[in-house]
Design an enzyme around this catalytic site. Structure first.
Site, PDB file in Angstrom:
ATOM      1  N   ASP A 373       0.811  -1.207   0.000  1.00 27.77           N
ATOM      2  CA  ASP A 373       0.000   0.000   0.000  1.00 27.77           C
ATOM      3  C   ASP A 373       0.846   1.259   0.000  1.00 27.77           C
ATOM      4  OD1 ASP A 373      -2.715   0.376  -0.307  1.00 27.77           O
ATOM      5  OD2 ASP A 373      -3.002   1.038   1.752  1.00 27.77           O
ATOM      6  N   ASP A 810     -11.807  -5.744  10.857  1.00 28.89           N
ATOM      7  CA  ASP A 810     -11.902  -7.198  10.886  1.00 28.89           C
ATOM      8  C   ASP A 810     -13.134  -7.664  11.656  1.00 28.89           C
ATOM      9  OD1 ASP A 810     -10.904  -6.154  13.216  1.00 28.89           O
ATOM     10  OD2 ASP A 810      -9.115  -7.401  13.298  1.00 28.89           O
TER      11      ASP A 810
END
Length: 1107
Positions: A373, A810
C-alpha cells in the site's frame, strides 16, 4: 524492452488477446496511434487447421512470456501500460517462472528477445548448428522461410513442438438464472443455481442433467462412489462432561451469589458515607453486568479435529471420476498486506512470502498476492529477491520436509535440526542453503543503499543530459540557468519506478501514484516438474521445482480520494485476484505472520470441504506469537482470548474474525447469504431455499437489516432478466470479468457430492483441469479494478468485501457475515498454524490496545451494534458481539473503583458500614466461585494459570489507560466531531543491544500512562495516611483500615507489571513520569483534605499534625 498500452474498449470478454495494440512513440509524447491490420481470407490465403492451431499455441506461449516479464501500470484517467522489463532485480534469476529470468538473446539481427526455453528454463535450440533463435523468429522461419535455419541455411530436421502446451478452452456462463417467478432478481439464486462453470481456476461443466448435488445420472459411478464407507473430514470433540457440567453449574451459582450480594448491598447502605457507598454499588452492578456478557458465550466450548488422511483420500487419490489422481482441491489465494517498509522490514515480509510459496498445498492451486500500500520500490525488489531465492528454498523444504518453512525461523531453531532427517545429503544441502540464505539477507538489507546509489547515478546522468541540451539550445550571450531534474527513483532496468519515489514528486508520492501489478512468478504448469542435479546447488532430480503464482500489487492512490487504509487494500486484492486466479477461498496474513505449519492450509480446507461446509464463511486460526519475554509481562500471547473465548464461540455460531490467519469463502466476502439460509430458519422448504421458486423477498447482497439505502435494494426488483443481471455492477462495479467470476468461485467452493446428505455439492474430479494461462488482457483488467475510482457508487466497503468505517474492520466484517446467517469455525492445529510478532514494550502494547478499544467504541455507536442484529444471528453470538462494543466503557467504572480504596483510607470510611459476617461471606463466595471457574477454564482450554493471571493483570492495566482513552475519543467524535490522538514523545532504551528482549525495557512516554500511575501513587499515599491515622487515633477503626488496605493492595498487585515496566532495565524512568504522577497525586490529596478536613477543625486544611 518496450511498452504496450491497453484501451478498455479493446478488452474482449472471452479472455482472448486484443486485436489491436496502442503503441507509444519513442519520443515519449502522450500521443499515440492505433493500428488495425486485417488480412482478408482469399483462395490464396487459406490457413490450414494445423497452421491455425500452431499459430494459436505459439501466440499463447508468446503472450505468457510477455505477461510475466511486464510490469502493468494504470489508473484513473490514464492508459493501462505494460512495460517489458529486461530484469527486475540487479542479480540474475534462472527459475523459468521468475519474471525477468536470465536467458540467451536471439541471434537474429535486430531482435533482442529471449530464445526459447523449456519448463526448466534451459535453452531450446531447434537446429543442430545450435543457432540461438527466439520463438517468434523460429515461427517466421518455419512458416515463411520454407523451414530454413537462419544460421546454417539448412532445412530444419525433424519436428519441433512450438507450443508444448495443451489447448485451453474457455467456457462462459449459461443464460441468466436466478430470477424468481415473481420477477424479482434473487442474487443468491443467481449464484447457487449455477451448475458447473469454468473460469480461471479449474472447473468443468458437468454432464447435461447432472447437478452439483448428486443427480440421478451416472448412477453406476455414484453407487461406486457411495459404496465405500463415507468418512467425514472433520469431527467435533465435545468437552468432557466431568469438566463442562461443573463449569456451567458454577456459572449459575456465581450468578445467584452476585444477585444476592447486589441485593444485600442495595438494602444495606452506609449511612456515614453515602457517596462512597453509592459509587461502589454502581460500579459493582456494572461489573456484574460486564461479567455476564463475557461469561454467557462461554457455556458451549468445543474442540474440533481435521483428518488430513481423509482429505487426501477424497481429493488426491485416483477414483472413477479422477483416474489420474490429480488434486481435486479448490484454488486458494493468499493475501499478504504491507504498507511501509520502514516500519515493516522487507526481510520479514519476504520470509512470509517464502513460507507461503513452500506451503504443503497443490502448487497449481495456490496463488500469493502481496499488497504494497506504500508503492515502494524497496518492497518490490525485496519481493523479487524472495521469488529468486524461492527457486532454492522451496524445493529444499519439499525434499527434506522442513518445518517451519520461514528460513529465518528455521535457521534460528534452538532444537536439533538433524532430528528425524534420513537423507544422507541433508547436512550438505542445509549448509549450502544456509550460505545462500545469508547472501540473500545481505542483498535485501543492502537494497535501500543499492536503490539510492542507482537513482543518484541515473539522476546525475539526466542532469548532464539536460545541461548538455541547454548548452546546445542557448545563445552565447544568455547565462546558464540551474537545471531542475526530478529526483526520480529508478528500477533495475533503468526506467522510472511508477510508484512512490524516495524523494516524493507529482504522481509519485505515498498518497498519489499509479496502480501497479507485476507477476513475479508466472502460473506453474499442471504436471509436476522435477529439477536436475547438474549446475544446481543441491540435487533436485526427484523434487518438484514448480512455484505458486506470485503477484505484486500496489493499488492506485490519488489525492482527494479516501483509500480506506487496510480494508481498501484488501478489497483491491479481492478484485484483482478474482480476475487473475479466482480462487474460491482466500487466506489473509499480516506481513509479520508466516506459515509455521505447512499443512495448516489443508486443515482449514477440511472444514470448508466437509458436509455442511458450504455454510461456513471463514475458518479462523488462533494467533501465536514469537519473541515474547518468558514471563509475558503484558499478556502479549493473549491466550485467554484465543484459547478460551474463541474456542467457546466455536460452539455457538463461530469465532470472530481477528484480522489475520483467516481462511475466507470468497462468496461470503461478496456479501451473499449462505445457501439454504431460509431453510435453516423455517421460512421455507429446502426445495425453495435461496432459489426464488416461490414469491419472497429477494436475498440481496446483504441482509435487509444492514441496508443503508433502500433505493439500492429496490433496484433488484426488475422483471427483465437482462436488466436484472445488468444491476450487478451496482454492487460489484463495472468489470464484466469480475462479475463472471462470481458463479465460478461459488461452484468451485462447493464440497464434494460424495454422500446423499451433502447438499449443494459438486461432482468429484471437477477441479482437475489445467488452469487458463494468464494473458495481458487479464492483467490489464486487474489494473482497472484496483484503480481509485472503481469503488465509486458500488457496495464495496459497505456490504461487499472488507467493511469500511472502523479501525477494527476485521470484527465488523466478521459481524456482517454472522448477521447474514453464516457460520465460522475455529481451527486449532496441533502444531501452530501461523506465528507472528507482537509489541513487547509497554508503550506499543498500550497503543495496540487503544486501537482495538477505539474500534470497539466505533462499533457501539454504529449500525454494527449487536443490538441491531438480525434474527439470523444466535442470541449468545449477539451477546458476544455486544460485549465487544461495550467492554471499553467498563474503564469508567474501573477507574472509579480503583480510586475508592484510597478515598476510603483518606476519609476513614469504607464502602460498607462495617465488615460484618454477611459482607465477608458474600465476598468469599464471589472469590471462590471466580477461582473455581478459572481452574475449570484452564482445564478445558489448556492454558496455564500464569497466563490466566497475566490476563487479569493486563485487564486492569488496559482498562485504566487505553480503554478510557478510547471511550474519550469515541465520545468526542460522536458528540462533537472532534478526533484526537495520543502520540509518543520521549524515548529511552537499555544499553544491551544484543539482548533478545531489549524492546521490553524500551520506555516512551505517552499520556496513556497518566491514569494508572496516578492510581498507584494515590493508593500508596492512601495506605500511608490510613495506617498513620489508625495508629494514632484514640479509637482505632481497624476493620475499616483492613478493608481499605486490602482493596488498595488488590489494585497495586494488578498494576505491578505496569510499575515494573516503568522502571526500565535499571530504573531509568523518564522524569516526566514522576512529575506528572506527583503533581496529580498531591492535587488529589490536598483537594480531599480541603473538602473533608480532620475532625476538630473548621479551617480549610484543618490543624491536623503528625505526632
Amino acid at each position: 524492452m518496450g511498452t504496450r498500452f491497453f484501451n478498455r474498449e479493446n478488452i474482449e470478454l472471452n479472455g482472448t488477446s486484443p486485436s489491436r495494440y496502442d503503441i507509444d512513440s519513442e519520443t515519449g509524447s502522450g500521443e499515440y496511434a492505433t493500428y488495425t491490420v486485417h488480412i482478408p481470407v482469399t483462395p490464396d490465403n487459406q490457413p490450414s487447421p494445423m497452421a491455425i492451431q500452431l499459430e494459436r499455441r505459439a501466440s499463447q506461449r508468446v503472450e505468457k512470456h510477455y505477461t510475466t516479464n511486464s510490469i502493468f501500470t494504470g489508473g484513473h484517467n490514464c492508459v493501462t501500460r505494460a512495460h517489458v522489463m529486461d530484469k527486475v532485480i540487479e542479480t540474475d534469476s534462472s527459475h523459468p517462472q521468475m519474471a525477468g529470468a536470465k536467458g540467451s538473446v536471439c541471434a537474429i539481427q535486430g531482435c533482442d528477445a529471449k530464445i526459447m526455453s523449456d519448463e526448466r528454463g534451459e535453452d531450446l535450440l531447434p537446429c543442430e548448428c545450435d543457432f540461438k533463435i527466439c520463438r517468434d523468429c523460429h515461427y517466421d522461419a518455419v512458416r515463411t522461410g520454407d523451414g530454413i535455419c537462419p544460421g546454417c541455411k539448412e532445412p530444419y530436421k525433424g519436428e519441433f513442438d512450438l507450443a508444448g502446451v495443451d489447448d485451453g478452452r474457455v467456457l462462459t456462463l449459461s443464460s441468466p438464472v436466478g430470477v424468481s417467478k415473481a420477477g424479482e432478481f434473487d442474487q443468491n439464486g443467481w449464484l447457487f443455481e449455477t451448475k458447473g462453470t469454468y473460469g480461471y481456476g479449474n472447473a468443468i461443466w458437468p454432464k447435461e442433467g447432472a447437478g452439483g448435488n448428486g443427480g440421478n445420472d451416472n448412477v453406476g459411478e455414484s453407487s461406486q462412489l457411495h459404496s465405500k464407507q463415507w468418512r467425514p473430514l472433520t469431527r467435533k470433540l465435545s468437552i468432557k462432561a466431568a469438566i463442562l457440567s461443573p463449569y456451567r453449574l458454577l456459572v449459575l451459582v456465581r450468578m445467584v451469589v452476585l444477585g444476592l450480594f447486589l441485593t444485600w448491598r442495595i438494602r444495606n447502605p452506609n449511612e456515614d458515607a453515602m457517596w462512597l457507598w453509592g459509587m461502589s454499588v454502581v460500579c459493582e452492578v456494572w461489573f456484574a453486568f460486564s461479567w455476564l456478557l463475557d461469561q454467557l458465550p462461554k457455556l458451549c466450548p468445543i474442540n474440533r479435529y481435521a483428518d488430513l488422511n481423509v482429505l487426501k483420500e477424497k481429493f488426491e487419490t485416483p477414483n472413477p471420476r479422477n483416474p489420474s489422481g490429480k488434486s481435486d482441491l479448490p484454488g486458494l489465494d493468499m493475501f499478504v498486506s504491507t504498507a511501509d517498509p520502514e516500519k515493516e522490514p522487507p526481510l520479514v515480509t519476504a520470509n512470509t512470502i517464502l513460507s507461503i510459496l513452500a506451503a504443503d498445498y497443490p502448487v497449481e492451486k495456490l496463488s500469493c498476492y502481496v499488497s504494497d500500500d506504500g508503492g515502494a520500490l524497496l518492497t518490490f525488489e525485496a519481493m523479487a529477491e524472495a521469488a529468486s531465492f524461492a527457486n532454492l528454498w522451496v524445493p529444499f523444504c519439499r525434499k527434506h520436509d522442513i518445518e517451519p518453512r520461514n528460513p529465518e525461523s528455521y535457521f534460528n531453531l534452538k532444537r536439533d535440526p538433524y532430528k528425524n532427517k534420513v537423507l544422507p545429503d541433508f547436512v550438505k544441502d542445509r549448509r549450502r542453503v544456509k550460505r545462500e540464505y545469508d547472501e540473500y539477507k545481505v542483498r535485501i538489507n543492502g537494497l535501500p543503499d543499492s536503490i539510492r546509489r542507482r537513482s543518484d547515478a541515473y539522476n546525475a546522468r539526466e542532469e548532464m543530459k539536460a545541461l548538455k541540451l541547454q548548452r546546445q539550445n542557448k545563445n552565447e550571450d544568455e547565462p546558464l540557468e540551474n537545471v531542475k531534474v526530478p529526483k526520480a527513483t529508478w528500477m533495475a532496468d533503468g526506467t522510472h519506478w511508477p510508484g512512490t519515489w524516495v524523494v516524493s514528486g507529482p504522481e509519485h508520492s505515498r498518497g498519489d501514484h499509479a496502480g501497479i501489478i507485476q507477476v513475479m512468478l508466472k502460473p506453474p504448469s499442471d504436471e509436476p516438474l522435477n529439477g536436475t542435479s547438474i549446475d544446481v546447488p543441491i540435487d533436485l532430480s526427484e523434487v518438484d521445482i514448480r512455484l505458486p503464482l506470485l503477484v505484486y500489487v500496489s493499488r492506485e492512490k490519488r489525492l482527494g480520494y479516501d483509500h480506506n487504509k487496510k480494508a481498501g487494500a484488501m478489497n483491491a486484492l479481492v478484485r484483482a485476484s478474482a480476475i487473475m486466479s479466482n480462487g474460491p477461498f482466500i487466506l489473509n496474513l499480516d506481513c509479520d505472520h508466516y506459515i509455521y505449519n505447512s499443512q495448516a492450509l489443508r486443515e482449514g480446507m477440511c472444514f470448508m470441504m466437509d458436509r455442511g461446509g458450504d455454510r461456513l464463511c471463514y475458518v479462523q486460526f488462533p494467533q501465536r506469537f514469537e519473541g515474547i519475554d518468558p514471563s509475558d509481562r503484558y499478556a502479549n500471547h493473549n491466550t485467554v482470548f484465543f484459547d478460551v473465548n474463541m474456542r467457546a464461540l466455536d460452539g455457538v455460531q463461530g469465532p470472530m474474525y481477528v484480522g489475520t490467519g483467516c481462511l475466507f469463502r470468497r462468496t461470503a466476502l461478496y456479501g451473499f447469504d449462505p445457501p439454504r439460509s431460509k431453510e435453516h430458519h423455517g421460512c421455507c422448504s429446502s426445495s425453495s431455499c435461496c432459489f426464488g421458486s416461490r414469491k419472497k423477498k429477494p436475498a440481496s447482497v446483504a441482509h435487509a437489516s444492514e441496508e443503508e439505502d433502500s433505493s439500492s435494494s429496490q433496484g433488484l426488483r426488475e422483471t427483465d432478466d437482462e436488466l436484472s443481471l445488468a444491476l450487478l455492477p451496482k454492487s460489484f462495479g463495472n468489470s464484466s470479468f469480475l462479475i463472471d467470476s462470481i458463479p465460478v468461485a461459488e461452484f468451485q467452493g462447493r464440497p464434494l457430492a460424495d454422500h446423499p446428505s451433502v447438499k449443494n455439492g459438486r461432482q468429484p474430479g471437477a477441479l482437475t483441469m489445467a488452469r487458463e494461462p494468464l494473458d495481458a488482457v487479464t492483467v490489464a483488467e486487474a489494473i482497472s479494478v484496483i484503480s481509485c475510482w472503481y469503488e465509486d457508487k458500488t457496495e464495496w466497503g459497505r456490504r461487499v468485501g472488507w467493511i469500511y468505517g472502523s479501525v477494527t474492520e476485521d470484527v465488523v466484517t466478521g459481524y456482517r457475515m454472522h448477521n447474514r446467517g453464516w457460520r465460522s469455525v475455529y481451527c486449532v492445529t496441533k502444531r501452530d498454524a501461523f506465528r507472528g510478532t507482537a509489541p513487547i514494550n509497554l508503550t506499543d502494547r498500550l497503543h495496540q490496545v487503544l486501537r482495538w478499544a477505539t474500534g470497539s467504541v466505533e462499533i457501539f455507536f454504529s449500525r454494527n451494534n449487536a443490538l441491531l442484529g438480525s434474527h439470523r444471528m444466535k442470541l449468545l453470538q449477539k451477546i458476544a458481539y455486544l460485549n465487544v462494543g461495550i467492554y471499553p466503557f467498563t474503564s469508567i467504572f474501573l477507574i472509579v473503583y480503583c480510586f475508592l480504596p484510597a478515598l476510603s483510607l483518606f476519609s476513614g470510611e469504607f464502602i460498607v458500614q462495617s465488615l460484618d459476617v454477611a459482607f465477608l461471606t458474600y465476598l468469599l463466595g464471589i472469590t471462590i466461585t471466580l477461582c473455581l471457574l478459572a481452574v475449570l477454564e484452564i482445564k478445558w482450554s489448556g492454558i496455564e494459570l500464569e497466563e490466566w493471571w497475566r490476563n487479569e493483570q493486563f485487564w486492569l492495566i488496559g482498562g485504566t489507560s487505553a480503554h478510557l482513552a478510547a471511550v474519550l475519543q469515541g465520545l468526542l467524535k460522536v458528540i462533537a466531531g472532534i478526533e484526537i490522538s495520543f502520540t509518543l514523545t520521549s524515548k529511552s532504551a537499555g544499553d544491551d543491544l544484543d539482548d533478545e528482549f531489549a524492546d521490553l525495557y524500551l520506555i516512551r512516554w505517552t499520556s496513556l500512562m497518566i491514569p494508572p500511575i496516578t492510581i498507584m501513587i494515590t493508593n500508596l499515599i492512601g495506605i500511608a495516611v490510613g495506617v498513620t491515622r489508625t495508629i494514632y487515633s484514640e479509637i482505632p477503626q481497624w476493620s475499616r483500615l483492613l478493608g481499605g488496605v486490602f482493596f488498595s493492595f488488590w489494585v497495586l498487585v494488578h498494576l505491578y507489571p505496569f510499575a515494573k515496566g516503568l522502571m526500565g532495565r535499571r530504573g531509568r524512568t523518564p522524569t516526566i513520569v514522576f512529575v506528572w504522577s506527583g503533581l496529580i497525586a498531591i492535587t488529589i490529596s490536598l483537594l480531599w483534605v480541603a473538602i473533608n478536613p480532620p475532625s476538630g477543625s473548621s479551617e480549610i486544611g484543618g490543624s491536623f499534625e503528625f505526632p
